[in-house]
Enzyme design. Sequence first.
Site, PDB file in Angstrom:
ATOM      1  N   VAL A  30      36.712  47.137  44.322  1.00 12.05           N
ATOM      2  CA  VAL A  30      37.074  46.372  43.120  1.00 12.05           C
ATOM      3  C   VAL A  30      36.877  47.216  41.854  1.00 12.05           C
ATOM      4  O   VAL A  30      37.703  47.189  40.932  1.00 12.05           O
ATOM      5  CB  VAL A  30      36.263  45.056  43.042  1.00 12.05           C
ATOM      6  CG1 VAL A  30      36.674  44.245  41.825  1.00 12.05           C
ATOM      7  CG2 VAL A  30      36.458  44.239  44.309  1.00 12.05           C
ATOM      8  N   GLU A 136      35.375  35.095  37.578  1.00 15.74           N
ATOM      9  CA  GLU A 136      36.613  34.647  38.235  1.00 15.74           C
ATOM     10  C   GLU A 136      36.898  35.444  39.505  1.00 15.74           C
ATOM     11  O   GLU A 136      37.422  34.909  40.497  1.00 15.74           O
ATOM     12  CB  GLU A 136      37.792  34.795  37.256  1.00 15.74           C
ATOM     13  CG  GLU A 136      39.056  34.153  37.710  1.00 15.74           C
ATOM     14  CD  GLU A 136      38.927  32.644  37.890  1.00 15.74           C
ATOM     15  OE1 GLU A 136      38.907  32.220  39.054  1.00 15.74           O
ATOM     16  OE2 GLU A 136      38.835  31.908  36.900  1.00 15.74           O
ATOM     17  N   GLU A 197      34.314  42.608  53.708  1.00 14.64           N
ATOM     18  CA  GLU A 197      33.040  43.011  53.133  1.00 14.64           C
ATOM     19  C   GLU A 197      32.518  44.227  53.897  1.00 14.64           C
ATOM     20  O   GLU A 197      32.945  44.489  55.029  1.00 14.64           O
ATOM     21  CB  GLU A 197      32.022  41.871  53.262  1.00 14.64           C
ATOM     22  CG  GLU A 197      32.427  40.594  52.552  1.00 14.64           C
ATOM     23  CD  GLU A 197      32.575  40.772  51.054  1.00 14.64           C
ATOM     24  OE1 GLU A 197      31.591  41.117  50.394  1.00 14.64           O
ATOM     25  OE2 GLU A 197      33.698  40.576  50.534  1.00 14.64           O
ATOM     26  N   LYS A 212      31.652  31.119  48.153  1.00 15.32           N
ATOM     27  CA  LYS A 212      32.719  30.734  47.205  1.00 15.32           C
ATOM     28  C   LYS A 212      32.793  29.210  47.068  1.00 15.32           C
ATOM     29  O   LYS A 212      33.002  28.692  45.964  1.00 15.32           O
ATOM     30  CB  LYS A 212      34.053  31.314  47.693  1.00 15.32           C
ATOM     31  CG  LYS A 212      34.068  32.847  47.634  1.00 15.32           C
ATOM     32  CD  LYS A 212      35.204  33.447  48.441  1.00 15.32           C
ATOM     33  CE  LYS A 212      35.270  34.961  48.300  1.00 15.32           C
ATOM     34  NZ  LYS A 212      36.203  35.600  49.247  1.00 15.32           N
ATOM     35  N   GLY A 310      41.342  42.594  47.976  1.00 15.01           N
ATOM     36  CA  GLY A 310      42.003  43.850  47.644  1.00 15.01           C
ATOM     37  C   GLY A 310      41.640  44.288  46.228  1.00 15.01           C
ATOM     38  O   GLY A 310      41.352  43.459  45.359  1.00 15.01           O
TER      39      GLY A 310
HETATM   40  N1  HSE Z   1      35.933  40.006  51.801  1.00 13.08           N
HETATM   41  C1  HSE Z   1      36.505  39.102  50.862  1.00 13.08           C
HETATM   42  C2  HSE Z   1      37.692  38.412  51.506  1.00 13.08           C
HETATM   43  C3  HSE Z   1      36.925  39.849  49.629  1.00 13.08           C
HETATM   44  O1  HSE Z   1      38.149  38.859  52.559  1.00 13.08           O
HETATM   45  O2  HSE Z   1      38.158  37.403  50.977  1.00 13.08           O
HETATM   46  C4  HSE Z   1      37.333  38.980  48.485  1.00 13.08           C
HETATM   47  O3  HSE Z   1      36.265  38.164  48.055  1.00 13.08           O
END
Ligand code: HSE
Length: 425
Positions: A30, A136, A197, A212, A310
């Site tokens: 990122v 965000e 991850e 999330k 991504g």
């Molecule tokens: N590893 C996470 C996914 C990255 O695959 O959604 C984005 O948060």
Amino acid sequence: MPTDVVSAAPLTPIAPARPWHIGLIGFGCVGQGLYDILQQHPASGFVVARIVVKNPAKARTLPAERFEFDADALLVDDSLDVLVELIDDANAAFALVAAALLRGRRVVTANKAMLARHLPALVALQRAHGGTLLYEAAVCGSIPIIRTLDAYFGTEPLRRLTGILNGSSNYVLTRMGEGGTDYGPALAQAQQLGFAETDPSLDMGAFDPRSKAVLLAAHAYGLFLDPEQVLNLGIEGISATDIAFAASRGQKIKVVAGLQRLPDGRVTALVTPQLVGPESPLFGVDEEFNGVVLEADFAGEQFLRGRGAGGHPTGSAVLADLAALRQGFAYHYAKTAAPPTHATDLEIEIYLRTDEPRLIDLLDFSEVSEEADEDGYVVGYVALAHLIAHRDLLREYGAFIMRTGQLRPIGEAATPVLETASGRV
Ligand code: HSE
């Protein structure tokens, strides 16, 4: 049109402001995505002034002199307008972000695991010291879901939020469903593409989408949840049998987060594999895409879809936060003033496939509607609390579980009373 409007003086162009200086902590997928976006768009008005990374020995895409190694030095550098925290380690990230907020600084982070564990403390630090934290990029990559919930739906009550929040597991399910790829190679592809991850069990075990979901619960309902309270079931145990079960019904398996207001005002939250049919907007959310369906009391249903993982999509969300900070935006957390309580005293209809019969006994089905001994699965209702209590054991034994129906109060056989208006997923 009145002539005085037509002949009004042209708007005075706004003088270009001094670019904001970013202190960037972390230069992984990122961080590099954000850096690249800013290089491609110098007119964005942001420059990366300092970059801190952990490992001096690692080969990087920029000259070595661009990097330094002491993040604390950035916290005290007042020439930096904003700190962007994009490291992997949730504990180190919390220490940095908390220290920055103690100094009243502006901070952007994408660290969902850190935020989910510490959100109440981070909100308190902002209120006490005047700093601002935006995140965000922590949920659904490029989809502007946090700001939509916080700013747009900050006042309107929500009946339900249903979403695919993890790109990697969605990518794996798409490869298995469409291409017949096995789980292992599909996961390896998700890792190669930079979606997963560093520890991919966080994606495949649904720990990442659980973090999330916790963040979404705070903004959608004003509910601060401990992540451990939220049921997360993953796809590590999935097989071609399960994909075929879904396909035979014209459905797909998706890992879906469900937040739902019950008739008594309490809110449930869970993340599980789930059967999704073509009538749901989530049915067409494939590959690494994420999607969120909102059902609001007055607005009705809305659907947001976009790339969920991504470097560039997630970097784009960081850039959006930077621009929002420059405009003075901060989250309001309006619904936290009167939070609902969290409900787990419910039953849920599931499909369980296992070759360990003791797991079926352990879950203590209150009702069974289908059993297939040759394929080793059973469909029926179990208490949500049993799934929460035994999720580690279920994972350990390689069981695959997916949600097949609605939630219902315990003991109300054959009454899926918690169906909402659309009843789609
Ligand atoms: N590893 C996470 C996914 C990255 O695959 O959604 C984005 O948060």
